[in-house]
Write a protein that holds these residues in place. Sequence first.
Motif, mmCIF file in Angstrom:
data_model
loop_
_atom_site.group_PDB
_atom_site.id
_atom_site.type_symbol
_atom_site.label_atom_id
_atom_site.label_comp_id
_atom_site.label_asym_id
_atom_site.label_seq_id
_atom_site.Cartn_x
_atom_site.Cartn_y
_atom_site.Cartn_z
ATOM 1 N N GLU A 311 0.828 -1.206 0.000
ATOM 2 C CA GLU A 311 0.000 0.000 0.000
ATOM 3 C C GLU A 311 0.864 1.258 0.000
ATOM 4 O O GLU A 311 1.928 1.291 0.622
ATOM 5 C CB GLU A 311 -0.892 0.048 1.246
ATOM 6 N N LEU A 312 0.358 2.274 -0.678
ATOM 7 C CA LEU A 312 0.995 3.587 -0.665
ATOM 8 C C LEU A 312 -0.109 4.636 -0.751
ATOM 9 O O LEU A 312 -0.997 4.540 -1.604
ATOM 10 C CB LEU A 312 1.958 3.740 -1.843
ATOM 11 N N SER A 313 -0.064 5.626 0.137
ATOM 12 C CA SER A 313 -1.092 6.667 0.120
ATOM 13 C C SER A 313 -0.478 8.026 0.410
ATOM 14 O O SER A 313 0.547 8.136 1.089
ATOM 15 C CB SER A 313 -2.190 6.368 1.154
ATOM 16 N N VAL A 314 -1.131 9.054 -0.126
ATOM 17 C CA VAL A 314 -0.732 10.442 0.099
ATOM 18 C C VAL A 314 -1.990 11.238 0.408
ATOM 19 O O VAL A 314 -3.002 11.118 -0.297
ATOM 20 C CB VAL A 314 -0.023 11.043 -1.136
ATOM 21 N N LYS A 315 -1.925 12.041 1.451
ATOM 22 C CA LYS A 315 -3.077 12.850 1.848
ATOM 23 C C LYS A 315 -2.617 14.266 2.169
ATOM 24 O O LYS A 315 -1.593 14.470 2.829
ATOM 25 C CB LYS A 315 -3.753 12.235 3.078
ATOM 26 N N GLY A 316 -3.371 15.250 1.686
ATOM 27 C CA GLY A 316 -3.062 16.646 1.967
ATOM 28 C C GLY A 316 -4.257 17.351 2.577
ATOM 29 O O GLY A 316 -5.406 17.101 2.187
ATOM 30 N N THR A 317 -3.998 18.229 3.543
ATOM 31 C CA THR A 317 -5.062 18.987 4.204
ATOM 32 C C THR A 317 -4.673 20.461 4.239
ATOM 33 O O THR A 317 -3.553 20.809 4.641
ATOM 34 C CB THR A 317 -5.289 18.481 5.641
#
Length: 481
Positions: A311-317
């Motif tokens: 798994e690989l994830s990127v999240k921006g807020t």
Amino acid sequence: MNSNKLLDLKINTQLVNFLLAAMVAFPVVAVSETEKKARTLEEITVIARRVEERLEDVPASVSVLTEDALRRSGVASVEGVVNLTPGVSMVTKTAEVGDTQINIRGINGARDAESNVALVVDGILKTNTAQIAQMHGKLVQVEVLKGPQGAYYGRNAAAGAFVLSTKKPGEEMIVDVSAKLGENSVQGFTTIIEGPISDNAGIVLYGDHFESDGHYRNTSPVANAQGATVDAVDNNTVGARLIIAPSDQKEFDIKARYAKFSGSALSFNPVFNLPSFAAALGNPLFDEDVNDHKYDFIGNIKPENIQETKELSVKGTWDFDNYSLTSWALYSDLDQQWIADSTAASFYRFELQPSCRETTAELLSAGYQLPSPQVLLPDVFTSVFGPFGPTTCDGTQFQARSQRDVSAEIRLTHDGDNMSWSLGAYYLSIDRDTSVSIAEDQGRGPVLRAYNPPESKNPTSLMFADSFKTNVYAVFGGVEY
């Protein structure tokens, strides 16, 4: 006389004063307890509806295990959470490790079907809940939403949702190591390293290992299976989480995880429920109470189960006053396969094969007999076979499921004094392959593959395979006054 009356009056006056004081005091205590509970509830912040809010403000049934509750109960996985949550149950690892069915308020899923419970980890919706029993990091809060949650988590949330929050890096470098030892060669350890790597960035590294030889051993007379573990487990997970916060209004959350499970599959025993047979043949074991059954594993092959996850994830807020913009993308690749004894002998599928007759004759010549009410006779067609037996008559069964998916979401929310709203879009692409097959067991060992040619040692007799791609697009929004 007068003094006695005065004494009585004085006593009665004191009694009245006591009762009046009690009537005033008790409501004060009740209000105080209510206020205390309210203050306690205010301290619990949840993200059940994808925004941070007080638990008491959520118009839904939500069970919450905070970091303190998780630590005190020793819970580190979703399985442990289920055991502490009323109205929720989970059946997992029945046929193989990815076989997970969650029941919330009586709404259950089906094996090899889409889940009806959403799995959300750190704000990212996972597509494949076959990985729900894996480690996703150190849990700091778990929220279980009971009832349909399609408005917040989409098509696979008919029964509810599990919302997991994991450890973020703190301001100090911390190393946390725990280990366990037990019977049946149980051993495991978990290591979590977290802390800052610069003024505006921090990292969490974690690793988890668990292995066990299981509780049961194979008692089959067949040499290559005798004494083999029936429910062995070897589970390993490593992962990392990088948090970058250039300012108080911006944060980027990057995660990577790899997990691999190796162990046994299909650790089943046959129990007969044939009352008419029991009466006609005078053998009560044809109508056995499953609660009285004594497990005896006699399969002639050692079952195998492998699951691998990447798994690989990127999240921006981004936060702007009363507005918040959140965007994330996830890549997930999960492969799982297993092979074990089949049930074909019960249906006389391979009784005409030479290997079936040969292994039956070998067992009889060695003085071996099947557990009652099964009966091993020279004529295989008059024998009574159960599934998962020591002969090759039952064949082998194989199953593989692999899924690669890419998903992404962007969401804009506004939290005003009188009105709150959200607007967003979601995309999902699934590439899934499934296969199930039954093969002839020639006594030379199984092959962990869906199709084996006729000249192989484990030739395929029946196979179903499917491959499909799915693309999902959604636009959503909501308003709350």
